[in-house]
Motif scaffolding. Sequence first.
Motif, PDB file in Angstrom:
ATOM      1  N   GLY A  35      43.151  89.787   6.941  1.00  0.00           N
ATOM      2  CA  GLY A  35      42.119  89.349   7.881  1.00  0.00           C
ATOM      3  C   GLY A  35      41.061  90.413   8.105  1.00  0.00           C
ATOM      4  O   GLY A  35      39.859  90.121   8.114  1.00  0.00           O
ATOM      5  N   ASP A  36      41.495  91.655   8.256  1.00  0.00           N
ATOM      6  CA  ASP A  36      40.552  92.766   8.429  1.00  0.00           C
ATOM      7  C   ASP A  36      39.618  92.888   7.229  1.00  0.00           C
ATOM      8  O   ASP A  36      38.412  93.091   7.378  1.00  0.00           O
ATOM      9  N   SER A  59      57.702  76.634   9.067  1.00  0.00           N
ATOM     10  CA  SER A  59      58.213  75.913  10.234  1.00  0.00           C
ATOM     11  C   SER A  59      57.146  75.950  11.335  1.00  0.00           C
ATOM     12  O   SER A  59      56.184  76.731  11.266  1.00  0.00           O
ATOM     13  N   ASP A  60      57.316  75.126  12.342  1.00  0.00           N
ATOM     14  CA  ASP A  60      56.386  75.143  13.477  1.00  0.00           C
ATOM     15  C   ASP A  60      56.329  76.525  14.117  1.00  0.00           C
ATOM     16  O   ASP A  60      55.260  77.014  14.470  1.00  0.00           O
ATOM     17  N   ASP A  61      57.486  77.166  14.270  1.00  0.00           N
ATOM     18  CA  ASP A  61      57.526  78.508  14.867  1.00  0.00           C
ATOM     19  C   ASP A  61      56.784  79.524  14.008  1.00  0.00           C
ATOM     20  O   ASP A  61      56.082  80.389  14.531  1.00  0.00           O
ATOM     21  N   GLU A  62      56.918  79.425  12.692  1.00  0.00           N
ATOM     22  CA  GLU A  62      56.222  80.360  11.799  1.00  0.00           C
ATOM     23  C   GLU A  62      54.713  80.139  11.851  1.00  0.00           C
ATOM     24  O   GLU A  62      53.945  81.105  11.873  1.00  0.00           O
ATOM     25  N   ARG A  63      54.286  78.888  11.889  1.00  0.00           N
ATOM     26  CA  ARG A  63      52.848  78.599  12.000  1.00  0.00           C
ATOM     27  C   ARG A  63      52.288  79.159  13.301  1.00  0.00           C
ATOM     28  O   ARG A  63      51.228  79.786  13.321  1.00  0.00           O
ATOM     29  N   GLU A  64      52.998  78.951  14.388  1.00  0.00           N
ATOM     30  CA  GLU A  64      52.548  79.469  15.680  1.00  0.00           C
ATOM     31  C   GLU A  64      52.490  81.000  15.670  1.00  0.00           C
ATOM     32  O   GLU A  64      51.526  81.591  16.155  1.00  0.00           O
ATOM     33  N   LEU A  65      53.500  81.641  15.106  1.00  0.00           N
ATOM     34  CA  LEU A  65      53.534  83.099  15.022  1.00  0.00           C
ATOM     35  C   LEU A  65      52.368  83.623  14.187  1.00  0.00           C
ATOM     36  O   LEU A  65      51.693  84.580  14.569  1.00  0.00           O
ATOM     37  N   LEU A  66      52.110  82.992  13.063  1.00  0.00           N
ATOM     38  CA  LEU A  66      51.030  83.424  12.184  1.00  0.00           C
ATOM     39  C   LEU A  66      49.674  83.293  12.870  1.00  0.00           C
ATOM     40  O   LEU A  66      48.877  84.242  12.879  1.00  0.00           O
ATOM     41  N   ILE A  67      49.423  82.156  13.462  1.00  0.00           N
ATOM     42  CA  ILE A  67      48.148  81.939  14.143  1.00  0.00           C
ATOM     43  C   ILE A  67      47.976  82.910  15.303  1.00  0.00           C
ATOM     44  O   ILE A  67      46.933  83.545  15.457  1.00  0.00           O
ATOM     45  N   ARG A  68      49.010  83.048  16.115  1.00  0.00           N
ATOM     46  CA  ARG A  68      48.936  83.956  17.271  1.00  0.00           C
ATOM     47  C   ARG A  68      48.710  85.399  16.823  1.00  0.00           C
ATOM     48  O   ARG A  68      47.893  86.132  17.397  1.00  0.00           O
ATOM     49  N   ILE A  70      47.237  86.539  14.068  1.00  0.00           N
ATOM     50  CA  ILE A  70      45.877  86.758  13.570  1.00  0.00           C
ATOM     51  C   ILE A  70      44.871  86.731  14.724  1.00  0.00           C
ATOM     52  O   ILE A  70      43.992  87.591  14.813  1.00  0.00           O
ATOM     53  N   LEU A  71      44.999  85.760  15.619  1.00  0.00           N
ATOM     54  CA  LEU A  71      44.044  85.671  16.720  1.00  0.00           C
ATOM     55  C   LEU A  71      44.153  86.857  17.669  1.00  0.00           C
ATOM     56  O   LEU A  71      43.130  87.362  18.156  1.00  0.00           O
ATOM     57  N   GLU A  72      45.357  87.326  17.955  1.00  0.00           N
ATOM     58  CA  GLU A  72      45.507  88.488  18.841  1.00  0.00           C
ATOM     59  C   GLU A  72      45.030  89.771  18.174  1.00  0.00           C
ATOM     60  O   GLU A  72      44.546  90.680  18.836  1.00  0.00           O
TER      61      GLU A  72
END
Length: 73
Positions: A35-36, A59-68, A70-72
């Motif tokens: 991302g950087d 999984s849903d948890d992995e998608r949420e972790l990945l998005i969070r 990158i955004l954080e």
Amino acid sequence: MTTSTPARYQGVFPVVPTTFQENGELDLASQKRCGDFMIDAGFNGLCILANFSEQFLLSDDERELLIRTILEH
């Protein structure tokens, strides 16, 4: 005379590849570096988990972790 609304998003928005460790787990440190790199290259924005990425393998948890992550970052 017709007025038009400017496009909400303008510029280049590449799909961020999803990076994995050799054991198949998400590689979040590598994901942040990716991302950087894309931001430093001058892109206007990033597409996370776009329709043609690995999102369907996660999984849903992995998608949420990945998005969070990158955004954080």
